[in-house]
Design a protein around this motif. Sequence first.
Motif, short mmCIF file in Angstrom:
data_model
loop_
_atom_site.label_atom_id
_atom_site.label_comp_id
_atom_site.label_asym_id
_atom_site.label_seq_id
_atom_site.Cartn_x
_atom_site.Cartn_y
_atom_site.Cartn_z
N ASN A 103 0.85 -1.20 0.00
CA ASN A 103 0.00 0.00 0.00
C ASN A 103 0.88 1.24 0.00
OD1 ASN A 103 0.92 -0.25 2.60
ND2 ASN A 103 -1.03 0.06 3.58
N TYR A 104 0.30 2.32 -0.48
CA TYR A 104 0.99 3.59 -0.54
C TYR A 104 -0.05 4.70 -0.45
CZ TYR A 104 -0.61 3.56 -5.40
OH TYR A 104 -1.40 3.51 -6.53
N VAL A 105 0.41 5.89 -0.14
CA VAL A 105 -0.46 7.05 -0.05
C VAL A 105 -0.24 7.89 -1.30
CG1 VAL A 105 -1.06 9.10 1.28
CG2 VAL A 105 -0.36 7.01 2.47
N ASP A 106 -1.33 8.17 -2.02
CA ASP A 106 -1.20 8.96 -3.25
C ASP A 106 -1.13 10.45 -2.93
OD1 ASP A 106 -3.81 9.78 -2.74
OD2 ASP A 106 -4.69 8.81 -4.50
N GLU A 107 -1.07 11.27 -3.98
CA GLU A 107 -0.91 12.72 -3.80
C GLU A 107 -2.11 13.37 -3.12
OE1 GLU A 107 -2.62 11.72 -7.77
OE2 GLU A 107 -0.74 11.18 -6.83
N ASN A 108 -3.28 12.69 -3.10
CA ASN A 108 -4.47 13.21 -2.42
C ASN A 108 -4.57 12.74 -0.98
OD1 ASN A 108 -5.27 14.46 -4.81
ND2 ASN A 108 -6.32 12.61 -5.51
N GLY A 109 -3.57 12.00 -0.52
CA GLY A 109 -3.58 11.51 0.85
C GLY A 109 -4.40 10.24 1.04
N GLU A 110 -4.84 9.64 -0.07
CA GLU A 110 -5.64 8.41 0.01
C GLU A 110 -4.72 7.19 -0.04
OE1 GLU A 110 -8.78 8.25 -2.87
OE2 GLU A 110 -9.19 10.39 -2.66
N THR A 111 -5.04 6.18 0.76
CA THR A 111 -4.27 4.94 0.73
C THR A 111 -4.72 4.11 -0.45
OG1 THR A 111 -4.03 4.97 3.13
CG2 THR A 111 -3.65 2.87 2.04
N LYS A 112 -3.76 3.67 -1.25
CA LYS A 112 -4.01 2.84 -2.43
C LYS A 112 -3.27 1.52 -2.25
CE LYS A 112 -6.12 6.05 -4.83
NZ LYS A 112 -7.41 5.96 -5.41
#
Length: 132
Positions: free
Chosen positions: A71-80
């Motif tokens: 998992n990672y956090v995208d530029e919008n702060g959402e976990t993907k």
Amino acid sequence: MAQNTNFKGNKNNNQKRKLPYIKVRIDKLVDVDDCNTKAFASVTVGGAVAIHGIRVMNSRKGLFVAMPASNYVDENGETKFSEIVHPISKESRDMLNSKVMDAYHQALDEQQSEDESENMSEDESESFTQSM
């Protein structure tokens, strides 16, 4: 550097490929009611590659197989989530899912049989103690 071995002139492109042999092992059953993960599995593909960390998950829609993911956090702060390993074709995904679910249900049946035989043994020992 990885080499691409797919050639446009390959005569086998239009032929249906034989899927490799898949062997599944349930590593751990999770017996916690409030946990979505129900089991962890390992898969061996074609006797050549092992995949660990496959999970049997429960959701509102029912049980499903989740491949290992990071998992990672995208530029919008959402976990993907991004699958680390995954089947390439629908046929291989369906076969892998089917084999993992079959192994999961078999492991549940074996655990239930063990639990029943343990309970039966406890009942027999209690009745033996009471008769003395």
